[in-house]
Write a protein that holds these residues in place. Sequence first.
Motif, short mmCIF file in Angstrom:
data_model
loop_
_atom_site.label_atom_id
_atom_site.label_comp_id
_atom_site.label_asym_id
_atom_site.label_seq_id
_atom_site.Cartn_x
_atom_site.Cartn_y
_atom_site.Cartn_z
N UNK A 230 25.92 -21.90 32.57
CA UNK A 230 24.53 -21.92 32.11
C UNK A 230 24.32 -22.69 30.82
N UNK A 231 25.17 -22.48 29.81
CA UNK A 231 24.91 -23.02 28.47
C UNK A 231 25.36 -24.48 28.34
N UNK A 232 24.75 -25.23 27.42
CA UNK A 232 25.15 -26.62 27.19
C UNK A 232 26.63 -26.77 26.85
N UNK A 233 27.15 -25.91 25.97
CA UNK A 233 28.55 -26.01 25.59
C UNK A 233 29.46 -25.87 26.80
N UNK A 234 29.19 -24.88 27.62
CA UNK A 234 30.03 -24.64 28.80
C UNK A 234 29.89 -25.77 29.81
N UNK A 235 28.67 -26.30 29.97
CA UNK A 235 28.47 -27.42 30.89
C UNK A 235 29.29 -28.62 30.43
N UNK A 236 29.26 -28.90 29.13
CA UNK A 236 29.99 -30.05 28.61
C UNK A 236 31.49 -29.90 28.83
N UNK A 237 32.01 -28.70 28.65
CA UNK A 237 33.43 -28.47 28.90
C UNK A 237 33.75 -28.73 30.37
N UNK A 238 32.90 -28.24 31.25
CA UNK A 238 33.11 -28.45 32.68
C UNK A 238 33.12 -29.94 33.03
N UNK A 239 32.19 -30.67 32.47
CA UNK A 239 32.11 -32.11 32.76
C UNK A 239 33.36 -32.83 32.25
N UNK A 240 33.86 -32.41 31.11
CA UNK A 240 35.08 -33.01 30.54
C UNK A 240 36.26 -32.87 31.48
#
Length: 408
Positions: A230-240
């Motif tokens: 849900x959160x931006x931080x977690x999304x960015x980690x997933x994309x990485x």
Amino acid sequence: MKTIINNGQVLNVHTSQYEKKNIVIESDKITGLADSPVTGEKGDVVIDAAGKYIIPGLIDAHVHITSATVDLATPQLPITYTTCCAAKNLADALLRGFTTMRDVGGADFGLAMAVNNGMVKGSRLFYCGRALSQTGGHGDFRAMTYDGEYGAPMQSSATTIGQIADGVTEVRRACRSELRKNASFIKIMAAGGVASPDDRLTDTQFSGEELTAIYEEAQAKSTYIAAHVLSPKAIQICLKYGVRSIEHGNLLDEETAVMMKEKGAYLIPTIITYDALARRGADYQFPEESIKKLGSVRVQALEAVKIARRHGIKIGFGTDLLGPLWEEQINEFTLRSTIEKPIDTIISATKINAEVLNQSGNLGEISEQAFADILILGKDPLKEITAITDNRNIQVIMKAGTIYKNTL
């Protein structure tokens, strides 16, 4: 024997325009699209769709068909009961116009086999098996009083949806186990969520080493990772770490949207589940702590879709409904219609979702050699989304050449 549909306005999902085409179907595939009406032979089924609108069968890319309750911490239910619930959910979804669904935690090869063999008349099914969760993650519904041996059963209704895997060795084994059972993709719980009352929405889950291992296992089988996040931080980690589809993504911000676009990731919003849980969750014993979490994510879910549209992110269509709330599946169209044109939502639920499934050319479009998944509507859905949400207006439902509803 052929099925022929003449004189209808056929939606081309690649141009978003109607074309007057006449459709020829043999067995489970579309074998011809003619400019002039086609004359059938003895034994052929000929449907006159004059004045009607024809669109591809709908695809729901985020479901849990084995969910029998809203509160996933409910003590584990008999597998026979959850299987019956799954069969009902598959059948009901098909009669709403969803000819294909992607299960992101719960379904397995047995349910897919039952649909493919005709034992269950329901939506075509793609599945991941059981989603991966870390200890204390979104998929861990064990009571805090439980302190048994590591790896013991979760003993809750979430058992069919998720499994606990910690460390590189365990996540590799979990991925390999699901892929061995013909899972189409890997699903991970990469952040906190609403349904799990003991974590926070801002939590991130799984280490970089674990995510790398999961990505490597998905790549080894030429498939992809879908992540609850849900959160931006977690999304960015997933994309990485190579996640391809962001499930929910309610708190998406502009910076993260830029990164999603660069990575070519898909957003699968599931707006209706938050709306339905806020309205009806308490009636079905949805935990009070979970209901408190709904405030921001319910409102932000629609804003996330707007942000994604502005940045040109490919947006799919999902619902994520649990237990009795399954009956609200079609209402995702209603909510999406408040922020986008009907054609945008229809493309999400057809062409884009087919891409998510790696089934472009087979599903989500009406074209030669595609599966004959077809809806015939009495009203134009590009003008008013109620043409889809009012089931009386869906006059023909066809999946793989078989007609499951015909009121023409």
